[in-house]
Design an enzyme around this catalytic site. Sequence first.
Site, PDB file in Angstrom:
ATOM      1  N   CYS A  77       0.829  -1.210   0.000  1.00 18.29           N
ATOM      2  CA  CYS A  77       0.000   0.000   0.000  1.00 18.29           C
ATOM      3  C   CYS A  77       0.868   1.267   0.000  1.00 18.29           C
ATOM      4  O   CYS A  77       1.501   1.551  -1.001  1.00 18.29           O
ATOM      5  CB  CYS A  77      -0.986  -0.055   1.166  1.00 18.29           C
ATOM      6  N   HIS A 174      -3.225  -5.371   1.661  1.00 22.43           N
ATOM      7  CA  HIS A 174      -2.570  -5.640   2.948  1.00 22.43           C
ATOM      8  C   HIS A 174      -2.623  -7.117   3.348  1.00 22.43           C
ATOM      9  O   HIS A 174      -3.437  -7.480   4.200  1.00 22.43           O
ATOM     10  CB  HIS A 174      -3.264  -4.831   4.048  1.00 22.43           C
ATOM     11  N   GLU A 176      -0.871  -8.607   5.364  1.00 22.04           N
ATOM     12  CA  GLU A 176      -0.559  -8.739   6.804  1.00 22.04           C
ATOM     13  C   GLU A 176      -1.816  -8.624   7.662  1.00 22.04           C
ATOM     14  O   GLU A 176      -1.781  -8.915   8.850  1.00 22.04           O
ATOM     15  CB  GLU A 176       0.489  -7.696   7.216  1.00 22.04           C
TER      16      GLU A 176
HETATM   17  N1  GLN Z   1      -3.675   6.335   1.219  1.00 20.84           N
HETATM   18  C1  GLN Z   1      -2.331   6.062   1.663  1.00 20.84           C
HETATM   19  C2  GLN Z   1      -1.320   6.823   0.830  1.00 20.84           C
HETATM   20  O1  GLN Z   1      -1.684   7.368  -0.178  1.00 20.84           O
HETATM   21  C3  GLN Z   1      -2.039   4.582   1.614  1.00 20.84           C
HETATM   22  C4  GLN Z   1      -3.000   3.834   2.523  1.00 20.84           C
HETATM   23  C5  GLN Z   1      -2.442   2.577   3.107  1.00 20.84           C
HETATM   24  O2  GLN Z   1      -1.231   2.350   3.165  1.00 20.84           O
HETATM   25  N2  GLN Z   1      -3.334   1.753   3.601  1.00 20.84           N
HETATM   26  O3  GLN Z   1      -0.181   6.882   1.136  1.00 20.84           O
END
Ligand code: GLN
Length: 192
Positions: A77, A174, A176
């Site tokens: 992410c 994710h 995890e």
């Molecule tokens: N929205 C976050 C970003 O742009 C990422 C979200 C996340 O890691 N769950 O950095």
Amino acid sequence: MKVGILALQGDFIEHQAMLLRLGAETVEVRLPQHLDGLDALIIPGGESTTIGKLAETYGLMEPLRQFGEQHAIWGTCAGAIFLSKDARRPQPLLGIMDIMVMRNAFGRQVDSFEVDLDTPFLPASNGHQKTFHAVFIRAPLIESVWGSARSLAALPNGRIVAARQGRLLATSFHPELTGDDRFHRYFLEMAK
Ligand code: GLN
């Protein structure tokens, strides 16, 4: 296997729990010297601008780039955004993966959602199918991959949500946060 987890901000504890369960040794990385002796590194989800700014503050940008030339790195992410060459707005990026990402690509109404992805590269072990139940939280999309980066998994509409470039791995979601450790196993295999 000794795996570092970038612990500047975000959900590093969850990655740690998963790795410990798989018998790996873990190290929380907050300073350049914490990278010494590691076999691989995970960059967790969180807020990519914050992670980038803290990495600059602690002098981690160049050491992380150099680490990625020799070792496996997995960004989940925000971590995937941080690995990318292009996030379509100015923010500190490692810029080591040939991917362009779109942050918060799913808008407000579907900030978070879950979907089963086709993951033929994962084993169908532990009673799981060759799909992976993926959790997306204010997730980015991987808009494009080029060079030696390859798409690894996509949504049913074809949009890319996981990519690999040699020993570098990026996932929009994710693993995890699920009970399914196959992505972590896949990463440990990559890192060998
Ligand atoms: N929205 C976050 C970003 O742009 C990422 C979200 C996340 O890691 N769950 O950095």
